[in-house]
Design a protein around this motif. Structure first.
Motif, mmCIF file in Angstrom:
data_model
loop_
_atom_site.group_PDB
_atom_site.id
_atom_site.type_symbol
_atom_site.label_atom_id
_atom_site.label_comp_id
_atom_site.label_asym_id
_atom_site.label_seq_id
_atom_site.Cartn_x
_atom_site.Cartn_y
_atom_site.Cartn_z
ATOM 1 N N THR A 132 2.856 8.522 -2.161
ATOM 2 C CA THR A 132 1.744 7.924 -2.888
ATOM 3 C C THR A 132 1.093 6.801 -2.096
ATOM 4 O O THR A 132 1.745 6.139 -1.276
ATOM 5 N N ASP A 133 -0.179 6.550 -2.372
ATOM 6 C CA ASP A 133 -0.852 5.418 -1.734
ATOM 7 C C ASP A 133 -0.355 4.075 -2.269
ATOM 8 O O ASP A 133 -0.611 3.024 -1.674
ATOM 9 N N GLU A 134 0.390 4.086 -3.376
ATOM 10 C CA GLU A 134 0.854 2.832 -3.964
ATOM 11 C C GLU A 134 1.863 2.098 -3.085
ATOM 12 O O GLU A 134 2.106 0.906 -3.283
ATOM 13 N N VAL A 135 2.455 2.797 -2.107
ATOM 14 C CA VAL A 135 3.390 2.121 -1.205
ATOM 15 C C VAL A 135 2.683 1.055 -0.371
ATOM 16 O O VAL A 135 3.312 0.119 0.120
ATOM 17 N N TYR A 136 1.369 1.182 -0.209
ATOM 18 C CA TYR A 136 0.616 0.243 0.626
ATOM 19 C C TYR A 136 0.282 -1.058 -0.090
ATOM 20 O O TYR A 136 -0.185 -2.014 0.539
ATOM 21 N N GLY A 137 0.470 -1.119 -1.398
ATOM 22 C CA GLY A 137 0.160 -2.331 -2.142
ATOM 23 C C GLY A 137 -1.252 -2.329 -2.686
ATOM 24 O O GLY A 137 -1.806 -1.290 -3.032
ATOM 25 N N SER A 138 -1.846 -3.504 -2.769
ATOM 26 C CA SER A 138 -3.144 -3.679 -3.408
ATOM 27 C C SER A 138 -4.171 -4.205 -2.415
ATOM 28 O O SER A 138 -3.840 -4.991 -1.526
ATOM 29 N N LEU A 139 -5.422 -3.778 -2.587
ATOM 30 C CA LEU A 139 -6.525 -4.211 -1.730
ATOM 31 C C LEU A 139 -7.458 -5.143 -2.490
ATOM 32 O O LEU A 139 -7.654 -4.994 -3.702
ATOM 33 N N ASP A 140 -8.058 -6.078 -1.766
ATOM 34 C CA ASP A 140 -9.134 -6.874 -2.328
ATOM 35 C C ASP A 140 -10.441 -6.079 -2.248
ATOM 36 O O ASP A 140 -10.533 -5.107 -1.482
ATOM 37 N N PRO A 141 -11.460 -6.480 -3.005
ATOM 38 C CA PRO A 141 -12.693 -5.682 -3.056
ATOM 39 C C PRO A 141 -13.313 -5.371 -1.709
ATOM 40 O O PRO A 141 -13.812 -4.266 -1.490
ATOM 41 N N GLY A 142 -13.289 -6.291 -0.762
ATOM 42 C CA GLY A 142 -13.942 -6.041 0.522
ATOM 43 C C GLY A 142 -13.045 -5.490 1.595
ATOM 44 O O GLY A 142 -13.497 -5.260 2.737
ATOM 45 N N GLN A 151 0.328 -1.589 6.592
ATOM 46 C CA GLN A 151 1.643 -2.151 6.279
ATOM 47 C C GLN A 151 2.041 -1.836 4.850
ATOM 48 O O GLN A 151 1.230 -1.937 3.930
ATOM 49 N N TYR A 152 3.300 -1.446 4.660
ATOM 50 C CA TYR A 152 3.808 -1.209 3.310
ATOM 51 C C TYR A 152 3.960 -2.543 2.581
ATOM 52 O O TYR A 152 4.572 -3.483 3.094
ATOM 53 N N GLN A 153 3.423 -2.602 1.362
ATOM 54 C CA GLN A 153 3.555 -3.787 0.513
ATOM 55 C C GLN A 153 3.673 -3.357 -0.950
ATOM 56 O O GLN A 153 2.828 -3.711 -1.779
ATOM 57 N N PRO A 154 4.703 -2.605 -1.301
ATOM 58 C CA PRO A 154 4.818 -2.098 -2.671
ATOM 59 C C PRO A 154 5.003 -3.239 -3.663
ATOM 60 O O PRO A 154 5.713 -4.212 -3.402
ATOM 61 N N ASN A 155 4.387 -3.086 -4.834
ATOM 62 C CA ASN A 155 4.366 -4.160 -5.820
ATOM 63 C C ASN A 155 5.024 -3.814 -7.148
ATOM 64 O O ASN A 155 5.032 -4.652 -8.057
ATOM 65 N N SER A 156 5.549 -2.620 -7.295
ATOM 66 C CA SER A 156 6.241 -2.237 -8.526
ATOM 67 C C SER A 156 7.562 -1.568 -8.149
ATOM 68 O O SER A 156 7.719 -1.087 -7.019
ATOM 69 N N PRO A 157 8.516 -1.506 -9.074
ATOM 70 C CA PRO A 157 9.745 -0.768 -8.773
ATOM 71 C C PRO A 157 9.466 0.680 -8.378
ATOM 72 O O PRO A 157 10.148 1.235 -7.510
ATOM 73 N N PRO A 291 2.258 -6.124 -15.920
ATOM 74 C CA PRO A 291 2.759 -7.110 -14.962
ATOM 75 C C PRO A 291 2.572 -6.631 -13.517
ATOM 76 O O PRO A 291 2.898 -5.490 -13.185
ATOM 77 N N GLY A 292 2.025 -7.510 -12.676
ATOM 78 C CA GLY A 292 1.864 -7.179 -11.266
ATOM 79 C C GLY A 292 0.896 -6.044 -11.002
ATOM 80 O O GLY A 292 1.019 -5.337 -9.995
ATOM 81 N N HIS A 293 -0.082 -5.851 -11.869
ATOM 82 C CA HIS A 293 -0.988 -4.714 -11.779
ATOM 83 C C HIS A 293 -1.821 -4.778 -10.488
ATOM 84 O O HIS A 293 -2.551 -5.741 -10.253
ATOM 85 N N ASP A 294 -1.705 -3.755 -9.634
ATOM 86 C CA ASP A 294 -2.502 -3.699 -8.405
ATOM 87 C C ASP A 294 -3.978 -3.558 -8.759
ATOM 88 O O ASP A 294 -4.356 -2.752 -9.618
ATOM 89 N N LYS A 295 -4.835 -4.313 -8.065
ATOM 90 C CA LYS A 295 -6.248 -4.330 -8.405
ATOM 91 C C LYS A 295 -7.025 -3.155 -7.810
ATOM 92 O O LYS A 295 -7.940 -2.625 -8.424
ATOM 93 N N ARG A 296 -6.665 -2.751 -6.594
ATOM 94 C CA ARG A 296 -7.478 -1.707 -5.968
ATOM 95 C C ARG A 296 -6.650 -0.881 -4.999
ATOM 96 O O ARG A 296 -5.864 -1.421 -4.222
ATOM 97 N N TYR A 297 -6.824 0.434 -5.076
ATOM 98 C CA TYR A 297 -6.326 1.355 -4.062
ATOM 99 C C TYR A 297 -7.530 2.094 -3.480
ATOM 100 O O TYR A 297 -8.459 2.459 -4.215
#
Length: 358
Positions: A132-142, A151-157, A291-297
């Motif tokens: 899944t793309d969720e392993v990469y974490g969250s992106l800011d709008p720009g 870089q992997y930055q996972p934010n949920s279990p 909780p910890g909801h990623d803003k953007r993929y």
């Protein structure tokens, strides 16, 4: 012959149906039939000798070894995973056991099988790990979209457990030479989707005159991929992907969650109007954010396009309409899948899935 793990789930079932619509190569389907595993999704294959279903767990090393020895598959496509973020927040242990321990045990069994192959067969064998793309974490709008080297930055279990499984697959390639491929997909949607995820949940709740829950302000951004496009990408990667490589698979459709909900309301207003003539949008209800909801993929899928010539066929407009039409045309499937474990989950927010009887 190929072995598909998790083949009674949403993407796995679509993959098997797609595979057998284009090939007579048989499929061994291994699935535990936990809460999201649904053999009814594969009802059209009843009696089809090309589809062999085995109820079992990827963490059962002896079972995996036995299946490999008996059926001698030339490839394995691993969909088996716990995959819902909310469930992982309420009960992460199932995700550790399936996504990490299960992947490890699958790799151990596959490594033994592959090592014992004749050289000619060994060179042709592939293990395709679907992530899944969720392993990469969250992106800011720009921010630029995720590439395969992000870089992997996972934010949920959930995403952390999938990241761990990815690392294990990579390690077995680099340490032992196991011929693996890994894909990272964006949010899938389409037929046969279990109604705890956003799109099918909105459709189900709208038709039942229930609130349409939207987390926070609804401005979380996801890239949406029609599931049949995902299946075609996986076939391409399995056939022509370079060993040890990772391929991102995206739909090129970044959308706000609230935009998705409003689009579904407009389609339902057109295709199945409310009895009172009002819009389903009146049922939208904003709820406390996860909780910890990623803003953007966002997925950069240029690698699979340039190397393998794959691009999605569906636009979001065509894919989402097909999806709504399918759910409206399959009320029995919807009614059956919402029984038992699903109702218990929605009522108790419990993370422990019940096993479904065969």
């Amino acid at each position: 012959m190929i072995l598909v793990t998790g083949g009674a789930g949403f993407i796995g079932a679509n993959f098997i149906l797609d595979w057998l619509s284009k090939s007579d190569e048989p499929v061994i389907n291994l699935d535990t039939l936990s809460y999201a595993g649904n053999l009814e999704s594969l009802a059209s294959l009843h009696g089809d000798a090309r589809h062999i279903f085995i109820r079992g767990d990827i963490a059962d090393t002896a079972l995996i070894a036995s299946l490999l020895a008996e059926h001698q598959p030339r490839a394995i496509i691993n969909f088996a995973a716990e995959s819902h973020v909310d469930r992982s927040i309420h009960g992460p242990e199932d995700f550790i056991q399936t996504n990490i321990v299960g992947t490890f045990r699958l790799l151990e069994a596959v490594l033994g099988y592959w090592r014992a192959m004749a050289d000619a067969d060994k060179s042709k064998f592939r293990l395709l790990h679907v992530s899944t793309d969720e392993v990469y974490g969250s992106l800011d709008p720009g921010d630029a979209a995720f590439t395969e080297t992000h870089q992997y930055q996972p934010n949920s279990p959930y995403s952390a457990s999938k990241a761990a499984s990815d690392h294990l697959v990579r390690a077995y390639h680099h340490t032992y030479g196991l011929p693996v491929l890994t894909t990272h997909c964006s949010n899938n949607y389409g037929p046969l989707h279990f109604p705890e995820k956003l799109i099918p949940l909105v459709i189900v709740n709208a038709l039942a005159d229930k609130p349409l829950p939207v987390y926070g302000d609804g401005r979380q951004v996801r890239d949406w991929l029609y599931v049949k496009d995902h299946c075609s990408a996986l076939r391409r990667v399995l056939q022509n992907g370079r060993l040890g490589e990772v391929y991102n698979i995206g739909g090129g459709n970044e959308k706000l969650n609230i935009e998705i909900v409003k689009t579904l309301c407009r389609l339902l207003d057109e295709l199945r109007p409310r009895a009172d003539g009002k819009s389903y949008a009146l049922q939208i209800s904003y709820v406390t954010d996860r909780p910890g909801h990623d803003k953007r993929y966002a997925i950069n899928a240029s690698k699979i396009e340039h190397e393998l010539g794959w691009r999605p066929e569906e636009t979001f407009d065509t894919g989402i309409r097909k999806t709504v039409v399918w759910y409206l045309a399959n009320p029995d499937w919807l009614a059956n899948v919402q029984s038992g474990a699903y109702r218990e989950w929605r009522g108790k927010q419990s993370a422990a899935p019940e096993k479904l009887a065969l």
